[in-house]
Design an enzyme around this catalytic site. Structure first.
Site, PDB file in Angstrom:
ATOM      1  N   HIS A  28       0.809  -1.228   0.000  1.00  0.00           N
ATOM      2  CA  HIS A  28       0.000   0.000   0.000  1.00  0.00           C
ATOM      3  C   HIS A  28       0.836   1.268   0.000  1.00  0.00           C
ATOM      4  O   HIS A  28       0.292   2.378   0.123  1.00  0.00           O
ATOM      5  CB  HIS A  28      -0.908   0.028   1.224  1.00  0.00           C
ATOM      6  CG  HIS A  28      -1.929  -1.062   1.283  1.00  0.00           C
ATOM      7  ND1 HIS A  28      -3.225  -0.906   0.851  1.00  0.00           N
ATOM      8  CD2 HIS A  28      -1.828  -2.339   1.714  1.00  0.00           C
ATOM      9  CE1 HIS A  28      -3.890  -2.035   1.035  1.00  0.00           C
ATOM     10  NE2 HIS A  28      -3.057  -2.920   1.559  1.00  0.00           N
ATOM     11  N   LYS A  47      -8.049  14.001   4.419  1.00  0.00           N
ATOM     12  CA  LYS A  47      -7.184  12.819   4.429  1.00  0.00           C
ATOM     13  C   LYS A  47      -6.145  13.030   5.525  1.00  0.00           C
ATOM     14  O   LYS A  47      -6.032  14.106   6.075  1.00  0.00           O
ATOM     15  CB  LYS A  47      -6.492  12.621   3.055  1.00  0.00           C
ATOM     16  CG  LYS A  47      -5.777  13.857   2.563  1.00  0.00           C
ATOM     17  CD  LYS A  47      -5.272  13.715   1.126  1.00  0.00           C
ATOM     18  CE  LYS A  47      -6.411  13.723   0.108  1.00  0.00           C
ATOM     19  NZ  LYS A  47      -6.160  12.731  -0.964  1.00  0.00           N
ATOM     20  N   ARG A  48      -5.370  12.002   5.852  1.00  0.00           N
ATOM     21  CA  ARG A  48      -4.303  12.178   6.847  1.00  0.00           C
ATOM     22  C   ARG A  48      -3.392  13.294   6.361  1.00  0.00           C
ATOM     23  O   ARG A  48      -3.210  13.505   5.151  1.00  0.00           O
ATOM     24  CB  ARG A  48      -3.525  10.874   7.022  1.00  0.00           C
ATOM     25  CG  ARG A  48      -4.264   9.779   7.771  1.00  0.00           C
ATOM     26  CD  ARG A  48      -4.491  10.129   9.211  1.00  0.00           C
ATOM     27  NE  ARG A  48      -3.255  10.257   9.981  1.00  0.00           N
ATOM     28  CZ  ARG A  48      -2.865   9.381  10.928  1.00  0.00           C
ATOM     29  NH1 ARG A  48      -3.622   8.311  11.182  1.00  0.00           N
ATOM     30  NH2 ARG A  48      -1.765   9.553  11.612  1.00  0.00           N
TER      31      ARG A  48
HETATM   32  C1  26W Z   1       4.661   1.252   9.713  1.00  0.00           C
HETATM   33  C2  26W Z   1       3.729   2.357   9.755  1.00  0.00           C
HETATM   34  C3  26W Z   1       2.721   2.313   8.640  1.00  0.00           C
HETATM   35  C4  26W Z   1       1.359   2.342   8.954  1.00  0.00           C
HETATM   36  C5  26W Z   1       0.432   2.309   7.920  1.00  0.00           C
HETATM   37  C6  26W Z   1       3.147   2.248   7.336  1.00  0.00           C
HETATM   38  C7  26W Z   1       2.208   2.214   6.294  1.00  0.00           C
HETATM   39  C8  26W Z   1       0.871   2.241   6.615  1.00  0.00           C
HETATM   40  C9  26W Z   1      -0.168   2.160   5.541  1.00  0.00           C
HETATM   41  C10 26W Z   1       0.236   1.287   4.438  1.00  0.00           C
HETATM   42  C11 26W Z   1      -0.431   3.500   5.041  1.00  0.00           C
HETATM   43  C12 26W Z   1      -1.691   3.562   4.228  1.00  0.00           C
HETATM   44  O1  26W Z   1      -2.748   3.632   4.775  1.00  0.00           O
HETATM   45  N1  26W Z   1      -1.527   3.591   2.911  1.00  0.00           N
HETATM   46  C13 26W Z   1      -2.641   3.965   2.083  1.00  0.00           C
HETATM   47  O2  26W Z   1      -3.346   2.791   1.715  1.00  0.00           O
HETATM   48  C14 26W Z   1      -4.519   3.100   0.960  1.00  0.00           C
HETATM   49  C15 26W Z   1      -5.283   1.811   0.720  1.00  0.00           C
HETATM   50  O3  26W Z   1      -4.627   1.037  -0.220  1.00  0.00           O
HETATM   51  C16 26W Z   1      -4.173   3.830  -0.338  1.00  0.00           C
HETATM   52  O4  26W Z   1      -5.353   4.179  -0.998  1.00  0.00           O
HETATM   53  C17 26W Z   1      -3.341   5.073  -0.042  1.00  0.00           C
HETATM   54  O5  26W Z   1      -2.888   5.649  -1.243  1.00  0.00           O
HETATM   55  C18 26W Z   1      -2.148   4.702   0.827  1.00  0.00           C
HETATM   56  O6  26W Z   1      -1.437   5.858   1.236  1.00  0.00           O
END
Ligand code: 26W
Length: 827
Positions: A364, A556-557
């Site tokens: 993601h 959004k965040r």
């Molecule tokens: C390790 C900390 C951490 C926590 C959460 C790293 C990464 C994340 C997630 C992957 C972040 C996230 O929410 N990514 C988002 O995922 C969505 C669902 O696929 C996408 O639509 C967004 O573009 C993406 O930023």
């Protein structure tokens, strides 16, 4: 099973529902109408609605135990569910009756709904996607179990104090949770720490014994996830950590009272709170313990169900399709190997075949700081046996690499599960990739960048494993629940089935895009939604948002790559031009923001302050006569987002191209008739393809151009010097024009922009403001805008999470819907 169950539990006419609510108030809440609080009434209604989905739930659960049914297990550290009551009423088609019943009891239906605490068990996109996918899996009658963590405290509540974000603990369980059922008889035991010892067993086989120094109980809490009119309710099983030994009597007897409960306290910390970081890895041991805890509980639970059906382990991958929602549950790959090899004595090679055939991994994010890697020392201290297993997996994998690509040790080092470059790390994305038969990105562009970027070496090795499944959102919550007026208008034109057949039926709306009467009704629905949001903004932000103005929304965040601060640069630019008497013909605009910043992310928090500070100056500048307004909706979550999407004219999707994996808010806005201003990033690319480039406001560098500009040496300072209007905007910021003369407050942002500007705001500024001018011109053509709005909705059927789930079932999981619904549901 249902026969004989009294109608007070299952009847659905208003009288029976009223009877049920009264009974649950008395017998479950122990309250009389005279003494009941609104929460008591909410609980009574919730239990009455829960009663009416239990039959579907228990029948669906029975299907999991039928050997012929392959089951999807969706492993996610986050599930951003949102409030249950409204969604279950919609999916049960009981909304009208329950509302009449509640109002018949003299209550305000919306007050009762608002009494529900939202389970905020997620940060943002990834967590909400998991929730949308659970809704679609049940709606498509696909047998599935969502496995996750029952955090005692979810994502923090956001308060704004003098423009600054302040976090408050999310005590979502304070009044109890009527939608979950504790299942202690299916608890699992999880081991941590300690050391391993290898030995040879009686048959001469090499064996390893793990002697942990801590045992933890995993207690499952089950929540029904009801599909939309499908009669299927899958299970969301969230694990809570409890002490193996609740109370240490010896310690107590010698007066060591803390010792007596110490284990209980430390153990329960494992599922105490959700890590509020979105996109940034924080190598905390507790985070790794959380990830291993729920991965181990979940796999042990699947193996329990598998053996309970008398199925041999060799068929595990035929029975279970396990999807890893990013790398957060990736330890599951090593854990399944441990369970199969150490506990069930399955030979390594067989175990590895089963493992690869069982797992699929979804990535993601491409942000380097978000790719999880664990320092070896920490990893060994928490999971000594798994480190050994990972070494073995790595050794066998790199042997295969050297066989297939001899003499390329640099490639071997890049592919290794262990980062040997500096301090040594376990690369969780590499473990997930090597241990899965399928790796996918979440939008076409993202999946390409994945194959040509972070996972390039793997894509060259296993091209057949890589695919794309573009994200989707459930139209039940994001159209029917969020926008009932628009839903009614659409149903009037194209019938009622479209909510479960979005990608087939919604386009039928296109034929009305030139129907003047329909355009007027469409505008009225949008205006009513804007009036509703305007009321909320006045009450919660103290800002007067004119519903006739253009509602320009970015929710959004908060993150630099999402570029909320580019949006602010445009606002300042517009403000300065209006002050100079320019653009007086432009339509008035209300800029609306919302989003949480990770507590440790200083620049994101400063961007929230910037939005408030610029808003303060603009909102009180009488000379503008309200032509510009800026509002920040606090505590952006699922509940607070519902009135936002229907009220948008313009959806801001302005991330630096190549950074937003997909986005899902962009889809929710388009479905609700907003036009998008955006870069060619993530799913924006596909939204533009579907709605038509003439119905999308495109600006900015492409991902390709971003990489090239960076490679050539990007000079933001030069752009600042060349672009006078941009220079004025930044100088105003630097000189304290929006911070009561304080030149220091926003210096970190200004220095960032004039320094490296890593997210290329200055490079895209000119293109962005020019595009925004086009937006203003087009908004003045009300009929033209309304037509484009209708076409955005009509052509966004692809972005239903039902379409995404159908693709996962066909391309990755090879799973069929349950027989009972197979006829209606074509995958
Ligand atoms: C390790 C900390 C951490 C926590 C959460 C790293 C990464 C994340 C997630 C992957 C972040 C996230 O929410 N990514 C988002 O995922 C969505 C669902 O696929 C996408 O639509 C967004 O573009 C993406 O930023």
């Amino acid at each position: 099973m249902t026969s004989g169950i009294r109608t007070v539990r299952t009847g659905s006419n208003v009288e029976q529902l009223q009877e049920a609510i009264r009974e649950n108030l008395f017998f479950v809440q122990g309250q009389t109408p005279e003494t009941a609080t609104i929460t008591d009434w909410y609980m009574a209604v919730a239990y009455s609605v829960r009663d009416r989905l239990l039959t579907h739930w228990l029948e669906t659960r029975r299907a999991y135990y039928k050997p012929e049914n392959k089951v999807v297990a969706y492993l996610s550290a986050e599930f951003l569910l949102g409030p249950h009551l409204g969604n279950n009423l919609l999916n049960l088609n009981l909304g009208q009756q329950v509302r009449a019943a509640v109002e018949g009891l003299g209550l305000n239906f919306y007050e009762v709904m608002a009494a529900e605490e939202e389970p905020g068990l997620g940060n943002g996109g990834l967590g909400r996607l998991a929730a949308c996918y659970m809704d679609s899996l049940s709606t498509l009658a696909v047998p599935a179990i969502g496995y996750g963590i029952r955090y005692e405290f979810g994502i923090f509540d956001q308060e704004i104090n003098n423009g600054w974000q302040v976090e408050a603990a999310d005590e979502w369980l304070r009044a109890g949770n009527p939608w979950e059922i504790r299942r202690p008889h299916q608890k699992q035991i999880v081991m941590f720490g300690g050391r391993t010892a290898d030995y040879t067993d009686n048959d001469g086989n090499y064996r390893v014994l793990w002697a942990p120094d801590r045992l933890v109980c995993g207690i499952p809490y089950d929540t029904p996830i009801l599909g939309y009119r499908s009669g299927v309710a899958n299970t969301l099983r969230l694990w809570k950590a409890e002490a193996y030994e609740d109370f240490n009597l010896e310690a107590f007897n010698i007066g060591d009272y803390y010792g007596a409960v110490e284990q209980k306290v430390t153990t329960e910390n494992i599922t105490k709170v959700l890590y509020p970081n979105d996109q940034a890895m924080r190598g905390k041991a507790l985070r790794l313990e959380q990830q291993y805890f729920f991965a181990s509980c979940s796999l042990q639970d699947m193996l329990r169900m598998h053996t309970a059906q008398g199925l041999p382990l060799e068929t595990f991958a035929d029975k279970w399709a396990v999807q890893l929602n990013d790398t957060h549950p990736a330890i599951a790959v090593a854990e399944l190997m441990r369970l199969l090899v150490d506990s069930f004595m399955v030979p390594w090679d067989t175990a590895w075949e089963i493992t690869q055939a069982t797992f699929g991994y979804t990535n993601h994010t491409l942000l380097p700081e978000a790719l999880e890697k664990w320092p070896l020392a920490l990893f060994r201290s928490v999971l000594p046996r798994h480190l050994e297993i990972i070494y073995e997996i790595n050794q066998r994998f790199l042997t295969e690499v050297r066989r297939r690509v001899p003499g390329d040790e640099a490639r071997v080092a890049r592919l290794s599960l262990i980062d040997e470059s500096g301090e040594r790390y376990v690369r969780m994305a590499h473990l997930a990739t090597v241990g899965s038969h399928s790796i996918n990105g979440v939008a076409a562009l993202h999946s390409e960048l994945l194959k040509h970027g972070v996972l390039r070496d793997f894509a060259e090795l296993y091209p057949e494993r890589f695919s794309n499944v573009t994200n989707g959102v459930t139209p039940r919550r994001w159209i029917a629940l969020a926008n009932p007026a628009l839903t009614a208008l659409i149903s009037e034109k194209i019938g009622n089935g479209w909510l479960a057949r979005l990608e087939h039926d919604l386009e039928l709306l296109e034929q009305f895009a030139d129907d003047e009467e329909f355009l007027q009704r469409w505008r009225r629905v949008k205006l009513a939604s804007k009036e509703c949001l305007s009321g909320i903004i006045r009450r919660r932000c103290g800002v007067a948002a004119d519903p006739e103005s253009m509602f320009d929304i970015q929710v959004k965040r908060i993150h630099e790559y999402k570029r909320q601060h580019l949006n602010v640069l445009h606002i300042i630019y517009s403000y300065l031009r209006l002050k100079r008497g320019l653009d007086s013909d432009a339509p008035p605009r209300t800029f609306i923001f919302g989003g949480k910043a990770a507590p440790g992310y200083f620049l994101a928090k400063l961007i929230i302050k910037l939005i408030h500070s610029v808003g303060e100056v603009i909102n009180k500048d009488a000379s503008l006569e309200g032509r510009l307004r800026v509002a920040f909706v606090p505590d952006y979550n699922v509940t607070n987002s519902l009135p936002v999407y229907p009220a948008a004219d313009l959806s801001e999707q302005i991330s630096t191209a190549g950074k937003e994996a997909s986005g899902t808010g962009n889809m929710k806005f388009a479905m609700n008739g907003a036009l998008t201003i955006g870069t060619l990033d993530g799913a924006n690319v596909e939204i533009r393809e579907c709605v038509g480039e003439e119905n999308f406001f495109l600006f900015g560098l492409t991902a390709e151009e971003v990489m090239r500009r960076k490679a050539e040496g990007y000079q933001p300072w030069a752009i600042y010097q060349q672009n006078e209007e941009l220079r004025e905007v930044i100088d105003q910021l630097r000189d304290g024009a929006f911070s009561r003369g304080d030149k220091e407050l926003f210096r970190p942002i200004v220095d960032q922009l004039l320094g490296a500007d890593p997210y290329m705001l200055l490079a895209d500024f000119e293109s962005y403001v020019r595009c925004q001018a086009a937006v203003s011109r087009e908004f003045l053509d009300t009929a033209g805008w309304t037509r484009k709005s209708i076409l955005n909705t009509a052509r966004s059927g692809k972005f239903s999470s039902d379409r995404s789930i159908r693709e996962y079932c066909r391309e990755i999981w090879n799973v069929k819907p349950l027989a009972k619904a197979a006829a209606e549901v074509a995958l």
